[in-house]
Design a protein around this motif. Sequence first.
Motif, PDB file in Angstrom:
ATOM      1  N   LEU A 209      41.417  30.426  47.130  1.00 20.30           N
ATOM      2  CA  LEU A 209      40.260  30.689  47.975  1.00 20.30           C
ATOM      3  C   LEU A 209      40.658  30.561  49.439  1.00 20.30           C
ATOM      4  CD1 LEU A 209      37.206  31.292  48.114  1.00 20.30           C
ATOM      5  CD2 LEU A 209      36.814  28.821  48.161  1.00 20.30           C
ATOM      6  N   SER A 210      40.616  31.678  50.130  1.00 20.50           N
ATOM      7  CA  SER A 210      40.881  31.703  51.560  1.00 20.50           C
ATOM      8  C   SER A 210      39.754  32.456  52.240  1.00 20.50           C
ATOM      9  CB  SER A 210      42.220  32.397  51.847  1.00 20.50           C
ATOM     10  OG  SER A 210      42.172  33.757  51.413  1.00 20.50           O
TER      11      SER A 210
ATOM     12  N   GLY B  88      27.144  29.954  38.249  1.00 24.65           N
ATOM     13  CA  GLY B  88      28.408  30.652  38.053  1.00 24.65           C
ATOM     14  C   GLY B  88      29.146  30.899  39.349  1.00 24.65           C
ATOM     15  N   VAL B  89      28.435  31.280  40.397  1.00 25.17           N
ATOM     16  CA  VAL B  89      29.062  31.525  41.698  1.00 25.17           C
ATOM     17  C   VAL B  89      29.660  30.230  42.246  1.00 25.17           C
ATOM     18  CG1 VAL B  89      28.609  32.121  44.112  1.00 25.17           C
ATOM     19  CG2 VAL B  89      27.687  33.537  42.287  1.00 25.17           C
ATOM     20  N   VAL B  90      28.884  29.147  42.200  1.00 25.70           N
ATOM     21  CA  VAL B  90      29.378  27.854  42.690  1.00 25.70           C
ATOM     22  C   VAL B  90      30.609  27.422  41.892  1.00 25.70           C
ATOM     23  CG1 VAL B  90      28.828  25.405  42.965  1.00 25.70           C
ATOM     24  CG2 VAL B  90      27.123  27.136  43.544  1.00 25.70           C
ATOM     25  N   GLY B  91      30.539  27.576  40.553  1.00 17.97           N
ATOM     26  CA  GLY B  91      31.674  27.213  39.709  1.00 17.97           C
ATOM     27  C   GLY B  91      32.904  28.060  40.003  1.00 17.97           C
ATOM     28  N   ALA B  92      32.712  29.358  40.214  1.00 21.72           N
ATOM     29  CA  ALA B  92      33.837  30.246  40.528  1.00 21.72           C
ATOM     30  C   ALA B  92      34.474  29.875  41.864  1.00 21.72           C
ATOM     31  CB  ALA B  92      33.359  31.704  40.542  1.00 21.72           C
ATOM     32  N   LEU B  93      33.649  29.531  42.850  1.00 20.18           N
ATOM     33  CA  LEU B  93      34.173  29.123  44.159  1.00 20.18           C
ATOM     34  C   LEU B  93      34.976  27.824  44.035  1.00 20.18           C
ATOM     35  CD1 LEU B  93      31.103  29.903  46.459  1.00 20.18           C
ATOM     36  CD2 LEU B  93      33.332  31.035  46.526  1.00 20.18           C
ATOM     37  N   VAL B  94      34.451  26.849  43.277  1.00 25.81           N
ATOM     38  CA  VAL B  94      35.163  25.587  43.079  1.00 25.81           C
ATOM     39  C   VAL B  94      36.472  25.828  42.350  1.00 25.81           C
ATOM     40  CG1 VAL B  94      35.083  23.355  41.892  1.00 25.81           C
ATOM     41  CG2 VAL B  94      33.073  24.184  43.135  1.00 25.81           C
ATOM     42  N   LEU B  95      36.441  26.679  41.302  1.00 25.22           N
ATOM     43  CA  LEU B  95      37.641  26.967  40.522  1.00 25.22           C
ATOM     44  C   LEU B  95      38.715  27.617  41.382  1.00 25.22           C
ATOM     45  CD1 LEU B  95      39.064  27.043  37.789  1.00 25.22           C
ATOM     46  CD2 LEU B  95      37.885  29.184  37.297  1.00 25.22           C
ATOM     47  N   SER B  96      38.313  28.622  42.177  1.00 25.47           N
ATOM     48  CA  SER B  96      39.287  29.299  43.034  1.00 25.47           C
ATOM     49  C   SER B  96      39.806  28.372  44.126  1.00 25.47           C
ATOM     50  CB  SER B  96      38.665  30.557  43.653  1.00 25.47           C
ATOM     51  OG  SER B  96      37.531  30.226  44.435  1.00 25.47           O
TER      52      SER B  96
ATOM     53  N   ARG C 201      40.033  37.494  42.008  1.00 27.65           N
ATOM     54  CA  ARG C 201      41.041  37.214  43.032  1.00 27.65           C
ATOM     55  C   ARG C 201      41.753  35.881  42.813  1.00 27.65           C
ATOM     56  NH1 ARG C 201      37.328  40.574  44.745  1.00 27.65           N
ATOM     57  NH2 ARG C 201      37.924  42.207  46.201  1.00 27.65           N
ATOM     58  N   THR C 202      41.514  35.254  41.670  1.00 25.63           N
ATOM     59  CA  THR C 202      42.212  34.017  41.338  1.00 25.63           C
ATOM     60  C   THR C 202      43.421  34.322  40.463  1.00 25.63           C
ATOM     61  OG1 THR C 202      40.925  33.629  39.321  1.00 25.63           O
ATOM     62  CG2 THR C 202      40.004  32.779  41.389  1.00 25.63           C
TER      63      THR C 202
END
Length: 435
Positions: free
Chosen positions: A266-267, A252-260, A76-77
């Motif tokens: 990220l909304s 990976g999840v934390v990194g993906a959240l930070v990246l988005s 979704r990014t």
Amino acid sequence: MENLLLTVLFLAVLFFLLGSGVWVGLSLLGVALVGMELFTSRPAGDAMATTIWSASSSWTLTALPLFIWMGEILFRTRLSEDLFKGLSPWLGGLPGRLLHVNVAGCALFAAISGSSAATVATVGKMSIPELRRRGYPENMIIGTLAGAGTLGLLIPPSIILIVYGVTVNESIAGLFMAGVFPGIMLALLFMGFIFVRALLRPESMPPREAATGFLQKFRDSFSLLPVILLILAVLGSIYAGIATATEAAVLGVVGALVLSLLQGSLSKESFLESLMGATRTSCMIALILAGAKFLTLSMGFTGLPRDLAAWIGSLELSPLALIAALTVFYIVLGCFLDGISAVVLTMAVVEPMVRQAGIDMLWFGIFLVIVVEMAQITPPVGFNLFVLQGMTHHEIPFIARAALPMFGIMVVAVILVVAFPEIATWLPAQMRSSP
């Protein structure tokens, strides 16, 4: 004779349930229930409850929903735009030009997704319009995307490798290591096909675009840096022995959240959509695993897997002949079942045969995934074909014909992995031997 009747009964019930539209996981539970009730004296309800709990409470399995969620977040990014923008300046000078972006983009996203369908959808939503606008052949756009999308199953972190590892009790980290070189090899084979076809049919390629300088290429590629760092952090932590697969998935999840978040994509809505998408996929896989575990128990009580393995052993097939037979078997099975279902459904019978033949289970996992990859682009149940149908609005026969050369390339990949097993086993062996 009794074993033949049991086999026919299990298959008849299974195909009846699948043909009736029952979910794969529930179909497996139904077949197992029939076997337990008719051929054993053990209470089926107690056995089912115990087995489903043991199949669902594995700590190793916790990596699965986390890696799925990581891929859902990044889906979704603006990653698809970044992939095309960052890769096209470097690949535009090769014969076949921007068609290579399909392969390289799929290989890159596969390293953060683990899902074949998500890989096709992410790369395709940007590359298909761009390649069409530039006049690339439609069959090559679709064919390369269909084939390269299967890399999501092979290049770690692969969801199906996690499922396989849990099913046969093999190291997830070892399987991830074993998938690295075969994944790179398959990507290079796809790019080699594009290269050769472009040289043989240069008239089918659009005119070469204006060359860009090195500094401009570097600037265009800068947007890929966060994704590459995320891949290195997730996979590097596993290979270096710093983190387990589950701990790396959390990273990976934390990194993906930070990246988005940094991208501004990220909304609250995208967060909930990614969470629900990961939940649906994880629940589907967990149900299939639970059903397969109960079916394995039921078949074990009947003695069917042991007897079938003994029968195969009596044929005195060489390991090579066994692998050839299993290749044909899984290609046919993949025409009707998705990859995960095909793996968990057959392991109860296939695993004893493979171990008895002295075949390395890490190597067999990689072989199996490559063969199962073919099922993603074979009708009538080819998930990548359905994804591409929705994105391109072509009929399934056209998409299947476009993907046919990629099927042939995967056959070549299977032959290479069988002829040179070190392609899959060398890296895990190095990691095991390092201090």
